[in-house]
Design a protein around this motif. Structure first.
Motif, short mmCIF file in Angstrom:
data_model
loop_
_atom_site.label_atom_id
_atom_site.label_comp_id
_atom_site.label_asym_id
_atom_site.label_seq_id
_atom_site.Cartn_x
_atom_site.Cartn_y
_atom_site.Cartn_z
N UNK A 406 0.77 -1.06 0.07
CA UNK A 406 -0.16 0.05 0.10
C UNK A 406 0.79 1.19 -0.15
N UNK A 407 2.10 1.25 0.63
CA UNK A 407 2.80 2.13 0.65
C UNK A 407 3.63 2.64 -0.74
N UNK A 408 3.88 1.54 -1.19
CA UNK A 408 4.29 1.59 -2.62
C UNK A 408 3.30 2.29 -3.64
N UNK A 409 1.99 1.97 -3.40
CA UNK A 409 1.10 2.52 -4.15
C UNK A 409 1.04 4.04 -3.77
N UNK A 410 0.74 4.32 -2.56
CA UNK A 410 0.61 5.91 -2.33
C UNK A 410 1.92 6.67 -2.85
N UNK A 411 2.92 6.05 -2.58
CA UNK A 411 4.44 6.73 -3.13
C UNK A 411 4.25 6.97 -4.53
N UNK A 487 -13.33 -4.05 5.21
CA UNK A 487 -11.99 -3.42 4.90
C UNK A 487 -11.40 -2.98 6.16
N UNK A 488 -9.77 -2.83 5.92
CA UNK A 488 -8.94 -2.48 6.99
C UNK A 488 -8.84 -0.87 6.72
N UNK A 489 -8.21 -0.30 7.57
CA UNK A 489 -8.04 1.34 7.57
C UNK A 489 -7.58 1.89 6.21
N UNK A 490 -8.17 2.77 5.64
CA UNK A 490 -7.24 3.46 4.49
C UNK A 490 -6.09 3.61 4.62
N UNK A 491 -5.05 3.41 3.74
CA UNK A 491 -3.66 3.36 3.74
C UNK A 491 -3.37 4.96 3.24
N UNK A 492 -2.46 5.44 3.73
CA UNK A 492 -2.08 7.03 3.86
C UNK A 492 -0.66 7.26 3.49
N UNK A 493 -0.52 7.97 2.33
CA UNK A 493 0.89 8.58 2.08
C UNK A 493 1.05 10.15 2.28
N UNK A 494 2.18 10.47 2.70
CA UNK A 494 2.30 12.07 3.08
C UNK A 494 1.95 12.41 4.26
N UNK A 495 0.63 12.06 4.59
CA UNK A 495 0.19 12.65 6.01
C UNK A 495 0.44 11.62 7.16
N UNK A 496 0.93 12.18 8.03
CA UNK A 496 1.40 11.31 9.46
C UNK A 496 0.06 11.60 10.39
N UNK A 497 -0.31 10.78 11.48
CA UNK A 497 -1.19 10.91 12.30
C UNK A 497 -1.11 9.96 13.48
N UNK A 498 -1.86 10.26 14.58
CA UNK A 498 -2.37 9.23 15.73
C UNK A 498 -3.62 8.70 15.50
N UNK A 499 -3.48 7.50 15.98
CA UNK A 499 -5.07 6.69 15.99
C UNK A 499 -5.01 6.13 17.29
N UNK A 500 -6.40 6.30 18.06
CA UNK A 500 -6.74 5.77 19.08
C UNK A 500 -7.93 5.01 18.90
N UNK A 501 -7.82 3.73 18.72
CA UNK A 501 -8.93 2.96 17.88
C UNK A 501 -10.16 2.81 19.03
#
Length: 581
Positions: A406-411, A487-501
């Motif tokens: 997924x990271x490859x796709x985002x990149x 589905x799992x969580x949307x995969x993200x490129x560029x943006x960083x974040x924190x998640x509290x499930x």
């Protein structure tokens, strides 16, 4: 493949834990080892004995592949520490499987690269066919159930409108199936396959799919088959959120949903017609199946799919009518579930469940299926085999959050389309590649082959970005399984974040940053994505995602893709959770 005696003894020890009784094969050669690993005698073959084989979520993988199991599969609240939300050693301990064994390699991500090289690839319809034939021969009348997500997930499935999988499944002797991604071929194509290709061969069942106008059943809600004097009802449960998780226009005339009341009605109706054993062939996802099992009476077992959970044990769930066994048989053709029942006086008196890993190096390819696959793939082989690049790092997808594929796709999307942020859907399908593997067009298409894989670029406010992340996160971590829409969580490129499930809806996503600076709610950002469910994406002149990714792969220096730095969010409040490595 030739097993050393040490390796084979490890196979024996793991199989012994799983109750497979293989001691007589202790001094066997590799050919006999194949028979030993898969020598699973039935509970019995006479009157009252029923055997059901179960595959699910193969995602059109006709050839052996690598597939890494998740290192993150979080369960929250009452689901914490419960199957299927156990990973790694926690799962092995629950299942009674020793680390370092073939079963451990199949069920977990542990030491994946080394284990994959040691035990080889998994799945492949020619190898699966060998196992199915062997088990059906030892279990007269046994049925093969297919939980769906079968006609989608590969280049050839896309290019043939699923025909490659239809032909392969008929040759595999699938008896009954239900669906999910099948519906993304469109209503007309699905009906054509069910009414023509499957006629008299495969029953497609789905009690929860009805017409939107008068509420008429679109497919058979269930079928009743007789085996060794026992009438067995198989009730179908298609993916309930198809019009939400996938484009609505593809199933415009059909309604879906969980429909517990109708499920109960169908179970009672089947019992009224003499069914002594009732099972549900489901594509709900395991958490949804566990809840359904607690609410619907009279179901002996649920054979589940959708969440790709390779669960070695059947989970018993109490309800007002007794107990229902809930199973899930993984994905990608990697496993075959085997459930044996003994029915006496119209009730289950005994049962046994095994989840068999399909090691392609330990199962000879079935010659007939192998020939069919060669014929199916022949027109496309040159295109499939074209080399696009070589990967320096492990590429995988499955897990609650970002994977390296997924990271490859985002990149690729950010680089080619000049975007600040990239979103890639939280799809669970897609094969894994080991470091040094060639990325062929086929392996790239394994990650992106859908009928609506349009690549998009959208201007979004920071507030909208957060709203999207919160919505998808709630689909994954809502405390009520009936609100988890796949589905799992949307995969993200560029943006960083924190998640509290475990936080409340709207408060799970925190500390969003772009290049170290906080995201501003009113600022506009350029966001790349793919596989939009909106119908207008079809006519917007968008490229297909595989064209974007192929362009990026071919542009990499020296034809090599560096190991990806995976943009995993900072997780809050889940330390010590056994669903987290």
């Amino acid at each position: 493949m030739t097993l050393s005696k040490r390796e084979f003894l490890q196979v024996l020890s793991a199989a012994s834990v799983a109750g497979m009784g293989l001691a007589r094969y202790a001094d066997a050669d590799a050919a006999t080892a194949e028979a030993g690993l898969y020598d699973l005698p039935p509970l019995g073959t006479g009157a009252g004995h029923v055997s059901l084989l179960h595959m699910t979520d193969c995602h059109a993988q006709l050839k052996p592949i690598h597939f890494r199991e998740p290192s993150v599969n979080l369960g929250l609240g009452s689901m914490q520490g419960q199957l299927p939300h156990l990973v790694g050693e926690h799962l092995l301990k629950k299942a009674g499987v020793r680390p370092g064994t073939p079963q451990a390699a199949a069920y977990t991500y542990i030491d994946f690269e080394r284990a994959a090289k040691r035990y080889g690839k998994v799945g492949g319809f020619a190898h699966l066919a060998t196992l199915v034939k062997r088990l059906k021969a030892s279990r007269p009348g046994a049925l093969l159930l297919d939980g769906g997500d079968t006609w989608q997930g590969s280049a050839t499935a896309l290019w043939t409108d699923g025909q490659d999988m239809v032909d392969a499944c008929k040759a595999l002797t699938v008896d009954v199936m239900t669906g999910h991604w099948e519906f993304t071929l469109g209503m007309e194509r699905v009906k054509e396959i069910v009414e023509k290709d499957f006629a008299g061969k495969v029953d497609f069942v789905a009690q929860n799919v009805k017409t939107t106008d008068f509420g008429d059943p679109v497919f058979k809600p269930y079928v009743i088959r007789e085996m060794n004097g026992v009438k067995v009802a198989i009730v179908g449960q298609a993916f309930p959120y198809t019009p939400i998780a996938n484009p609505r226009y593809m199933v415009a005339d059909w309604s879906f949903g969980i429909q517990d009341d109708n499920m109960q009605k169908m179970v009672d109706e089947a019992r009224g017609k003499g069914a002594q054993l009732v099972v549900v062939l489901s594509h709900n996802g395991m958490d949804v199946d566990l809840k359904m099992a607690s609410r619907v009476r009279g179901v002996d077992a649920i054979f589940g799919g959708h969440t790709h959970d390779g669960v070695p044990l059947a989970v018993p769930v109490k309800n007002a009518g007794g107990t229902t066994l809930v199973t899930n048989a993984g994905s990608n053709g990697k496993f075959l579930g085997v459930m044996d029942f003994e029915v006496k006086a119209g009730k289950v008196a005994n049962w046994r469940y095994r989840l068999l890993p399909v090691f392609s190096d330990m199962l000879k390819a079935d010659p007939e299926m192998d020939a069919l696959l060669t014929k199916i793939r022949a027109p496309y082989e040159a295109k499939l085999a074209e080399k696009l690049a070589v990967t320096d790092g492990l590429l995988y997808r499955r897990g609650n959050f970002n994977g390296s594929w997924d990271q490859l796709l985002c990149d690729a999307m950010m680089d080619v389309q000049g975007a600040d942020i990239a979103f890639s859907p939280g799809f669970r399908w897609g094969t894994s590649l080991l470091p040094g593997d060639v990325i062929t067009r086929e392996l790239m298409m394994d990650q992106v082959a859908t009928t609506y894989s349009y690549a998009t670029v959208t201007e979004m406010s920071g507030e909208m970005v957060k709203t999207i992340l919160e919505d998808v996160c709630d689909n994954l971590f809502n405390p009520d399984p009936y609100y988890q829409q796949g589905g799992d969580m949307v995969r993200i490129g560029g943006l960083t974040y924190a998640c509290e499930p475990g936080a409340a809806m709207g408060k799970r996503i925190q500390d969003m940053r772009l290049k170290g600076k906080p995201i501003e709610a009113t600022k506009t950002y350029k966001v790349a994505g793919w596989a939009p469910v909106a119908e207008e994406a079809r006519s917007a002149g968008n490229k297909m995602i595989w064209d974007v990714v192929e362009q990026w792969l071919k542009s990499q220096s020296g034809g090599r893709v560096k190991a990806r730095s995976i943009n995993t969010p900072k997780l809050l409040g889940v330390q010590g959770n056994p669903g987290l490595a």
